[in-house]
Write a protein that holds these residues in place. Structure first.
Motif, mmCIF file in Angstrom:
data_model
loop_
_atom_site.group_PDB
_atom_site.id
_atom_site.type_symbol
_atom_site.label_atom_id
_atom_site.label_comp_id
_atom_site.label_asym_id
_atom_site.label_seq_id
_atom_site.Cartn_x
_atom_site.Cartn_y
_atom_site.Cartn_z
ATOM 1 N N GLU A 90 0.816 -1.214 0.000
ATOM 2 C CA GLU A 90 0.000 0.000 0.000
ATOM 3 C C GLU A 90 0.850 1.266 0.000
ATOM 4 O O GLU A 90 0.360 2.369 -0.262
ATOM 5 C CB GLU A 90 -0.914 0.022 1.228
ATOM 6 C CG GLU A 90 -2.011 -1.038 1.222
ATOM 7 C CD GLU A 90 -1.468 -2.435 1.468
ATOM 8 O OE1 GLU A 90 -0.505 -2.569 2.265
ATOM 9 O OE2 GLU A 90 -1.979 -3.384 0.849
ATOM 10 N N GLY A 91 2.118 1.177 0.302
ATOM 11 C CA GLY A 91 2.996 2.351 0.390
ATOM 12 C C GLY A 91 3.969 2.176 1.535
ATOM 13 O O GLY A 91 4.165 1.067 2.002
ATOM 14 N N ASN A 92 4.668 3.213 1.967
ATOM 15 C CA ASN A 92 4.298 4.573 1.633
ATOM 16 C C ASN A 92 5.227 5.216 0.599
ATOM 17 O O ASN A 92 5.024 6.386 0.243
ATOM 18 C CB ASN A 92 4.314 5.434 2.901
ATOM 19 C CG ASN A 92 3.195 5.079 3.867
ATOM 20 O OD1 ASN A 92 2.240 4.373 3.541
ATOM 21 N ND2 ASN A 92 3.320 5.566 5.083
ATOM 22 N N ILE A 93 6.219 4.492 0.101
ATOM 23 C CA ILE A 93 7.198 5.106 -0.790
ATOM 24 C C ILE A 93 6.557 5.573 -2.093
ATOM 25 O O ILE A 93 6.724 6.723 -2.513
ATOM 26 C CB ILE A 93 8.366 4.139 -1.056
ATOM 27 C CG1 ILE A 93 9.158 3.905 0.241
ATOM 28 C CG2 ILE A 93 9.289 4.686 -2.151
ATOM 29 C CD1 ILE A 93 10.210 2.817 0.148
ATOM 30 N N GLY A 94 5.807 4.710 -2.756
ATOM 31 C CA GLY A 94 5.191 5.073 -4.024
ATOM 32 C C GLY A 94 4.229 6.242 -3.924
ATOM 33 O O GLY A 94 4.345 7.215 -4.693
ATOM 34 N N PRO A 95 3.253 6.195 -3.012
ATOM 35 C CA PRO A 95 2.315 7.323 -2.905
ATOM 36 C C PRO A 95 2.983 8.653 -2.586
ATOM 37 O O PRO A 95 2.608 9.688 -3.136
ATOM 38 C CB PRO A 95 1.376 6.880 -1.777
ATOM 39 C CG PRO A 95 1.413 5.392 -1.813
ATOM 40 C CD PRO A 95 2.827 5.053 -2.184
ATOM 41 N N VAL A 96 3.977 8.642 -1.694
ATOM 42 C CA VAL A 96 4.660 9.895 -1.353
ATOM 43 C C VAL A 96 5.459 10.409 -2.548
ATOM 44 O O VAL A 96 5.417 11.606 -2.873
ATOM 45 C CB VAL A 96 5.573 9.708 -0.125
ATOM 46 C CG1 VAL A 96 6.467 10.935 0.075
ATOM 47 C CG2 VAL A 96 4.734 9.465 1.130
ATOM 48 N N ALA A 97 6.192 9.524 -3.223
ATOM 49 C CA ALA A 97 6.974 9.953 -4.385
ATOM 50 C C ALA A 97 6.077 10.530 -5.467
ATOM 51 O O ALA A 97 6.398 11.550 -6.095
ATOM 52 C CB ALA A 97 7.799 8.786 -4.923
ATOM 53 N N ASP A 98 4.932 9.888 -5.706
ATOM 54 C CA ASP A 98 3.999 10.409 -6.719
ATOM 55 C C ASP A 98 3.477 11.793 -6.335
ATOM 56 O O ASP A 98 3.397 12.700 -7.173
ATOM 57 C CB ASP A 98 2.822 9.443 -6.886
ATOM 58 C CG ASP A 98 3.130 8.287 -7.820
ATOM 59 O OD1 ASP A 98 3.955 8.478 -8.741
ATOM 60 O OD2 ASP A 98 2.566 7.202 -7.643
ATOM 61 N N ALA A 99 3.123 11.963 -5.059
ATOM 62 C CA ALA A 99 2.597 13.257 -4.615
ATOM 63 C C ALA A 99 3.649 14.356 -4.736
ATOM 64 O O ALA A 99 3.337 15.484 -5.131
ATOM 65 C CB ALA A 99 2.107 13.145 -3.175
ATOM 66 N N LEU A 100 4.897 14.026 -4.403
ATOM 67 C CA LEU A 100 5.971 15.017 -4.505
ATOM 68 C C LEU A 100 6.250 15.376 -5.964
ATOM 69 O O LEU A 100 6.504 16.543 -6.285
ATOM 70 C CB LEU A 100 7.231 14.498 -3.817
ATOM 71 C CG LEU A 100 7.147 14.346 -2.295
ATOM 72 C CD1 LEU A 100 8.404 13.677 -1.759
ATOM 73 C CD2 LEU A 100 6.943 15.698 -1.617
ATOM 74 N N LEU A 101 6.216 14.392 -6.846
ATOM 75 C CA LEU A 101 6.397 14.681 -8.267
ATOM 76 C C LEU A 101 5.306 15.636 -8.767
ATOM 77 O O LEU A 101 5.582 16.588 -9.509
ATOM 78 C CB LEU A 101 6.368 13.387 -9.082
ATOM 79 C CG LEU A 101 7.651 12.558 -9.099
ATOM 80 C CD1 LEU A 101 7.398 11.191 -9.721
ATOM 81 C CD2 LEU A 101 8.767 13.288 -9.848
#
Length: 419
Positions: A90-101
């Motif tokens: 579920e995350g959290n690396i992918g969701p955070v990276a996407d939001a920052l991008l």
């Protein structure tokens, strides 16, 4: 400020601050987002406690940190997570990276948790811990983020709806221009996240050089090795030596350990063989938290006159599993963190100013309990772990250790370094 960093736990933030400081960047670590003016520094590392919270909360906290860093002049953003890629489907690396991008209006970033100096390497997208695949290491039994797949392209791909690709070692070993060309090719394919192989420190230098124009970089602290050189080339920072010695605080020292990693378990056993040590009993703690903490403080305080003490909740995987089965995973973790935070507060009231803390969640609980707002970064104690000194008010000497870092005698070495 040149580099603005967002770390998903407190020991990871210290690890990153240590790496940047050793390579000549004046770095300050803040505990959460500062409320006042930004500290004067080349790099600021905002330490969050977002690794294992719900993904939506991690995204919200990380975006708030990013906006504060950009508002205070950061020219590049670094999202730092563990060198063992601690996360879930579920995350959290992918969701955070996407939001920052999205926040930075960018369409591409890299993910590189490699840190060869501490045994973390990536080959063909697979993360190794020492000579073992991540999935064969002790991380497979982590109580919060069990890592059962070493293929980071696959792991990250489950956390984001966007395409995930790879910059393989055959490209990385050709140097920065080849890596940069690979970025361009991946972007043309619509790939948003690229795992980048790295097996030696020189690979990290080349990856850093190739990534100078990226608005966002994500990875472990190792990837930061190559960034300061970019800023020197751009004449944004002067050439500097590493960290200076910190001011002494004196007084007794205490080790508080909540990590259950294999490395920490060995460190607990080694230290307990020579010094007073007491384990936190989960059953007693659940029944009467206040009495359990008071009893441990009553035991510890007279011992401090003769030397350092250790209080720990560290336990092997089978015992951790039993505690989690009885109390629930989240409740068990919160119960231990709260107890260690109360212990730190009680010990500080007894004029303890030197603390060695093992575990990211534990470190976060302790610095919050001590009302630490920022940390001055001192000399390295062990790879990934510097001596630090809190700013303002009561000054505490702290060593915040990620679970898997340090050799068997780390606790003794850390106390010696925290004068």
């Amino acid at each position: 400020m040149i580099l603005g960093c967002i770390a998903d736990d407190f020991t990871g933030a210290t690890d990153l601050a240590n790496t940047l400081t050793r390579r000549g960047m004046h770095t300050v670590q803040t505990i959460g987002i500062p409320k006042g003016e930004a500290p004067q520094a080349d790099a600021i590392v905002v330490a969050l406690k977002s690794r294992t919270i719900p993904a939506a909360d991690a995204v919200a906290q990380s975006l708030a940190a990013c906006r504060w860093l950009k508002a205070n002049g950061a020219k590049q953003i670094f999202f730092k997570y563990c060198s063992t890629f601690d996360s879930t489907d579920e995350g959290n690396i992918g969701p955070v990276a996407d939001a920052l991008l999205d926040e930075l209006k960018s369409d591409f970033t890299i993910a590189c948790p490699a840190f060869p100096e501490t045994g973390r390497t990536i080959y063909l997208g697979h993360l190794f811990v020492g000579g073992d695949l991540l999935s064969d290491s002790s991380m497979r039994n982590h109580p919060l983020t069990p890592m059962k797949d070493a293929n980071l392209v696959r792991v990250l791909g489950k956390q984001t709806p966007h395409k995930t690709g790879l910059v393989p070692y055959r490209t990385v070993k050709q140097g920065a221009p080849a890596i940069a060309e690979a970025y361009t090719a991946l972007r043309a394919q619509g790939i948003r996240h690229a795992i980048v192989d790295a097996v030696e420190d020189k690979d990290l230098d080349n990856i850093g050089a190739a990534s100078s124009a990226l608005p966002l970089i994500t990875g472990g602290s190792g990837i930061a090795i190559g960034l300061p050189a970019n800023y020197r080339v751009a004449r944004l920072i002067p050439k500097r030596e590493g960290a200076a010695a910190l001011s002494a605080v004196g007084g007794p020292g205490v080790v508080l350990s909540g990590s259950c990693s294999a490395a920490t378990l060995g460190q607990v056993e080694r230290f307990a063989a020579k010094h007073p040590a007491r384990a936190i009993d989960p059953a007693e703690l659940a029944e009467d938290p206040a009495r359990t903490v008071a009893s441990l403080l009553e035991w510890a305080k007279p011992q401090l006159a003769s030397g350092p003490v250790l209080i720990y909740a560290s336990a092997p995987p089978d015992k951790v599993a039993l505690v989690q089965a009885k109390f629930g995973r989240e409740k068990a973790g919160e119960m231990i963190e709260h107890a260690i935070a109360e212990l730190a507060r009680g010990l500080a009231q007894s004029r303890v100013k030197r603390f060695v803390i093992a575990g990211g969640e534990t470190s976060g609980a302790v610095v919050s309990a001590l009302h630490v707002q920022a940390l001055e970064i001192g000399p390295q104690i062990a790879p990934g772990v510097p001596a630090t000194l809190s700013y303002g008010g009561t000054r505490y000497a702290l060593a915040l250790k990620s679970g898997n870092f340090g050799g068997p005698d780390f606790f003794t070495q850390a106390l010696d370094a925290l004068s």
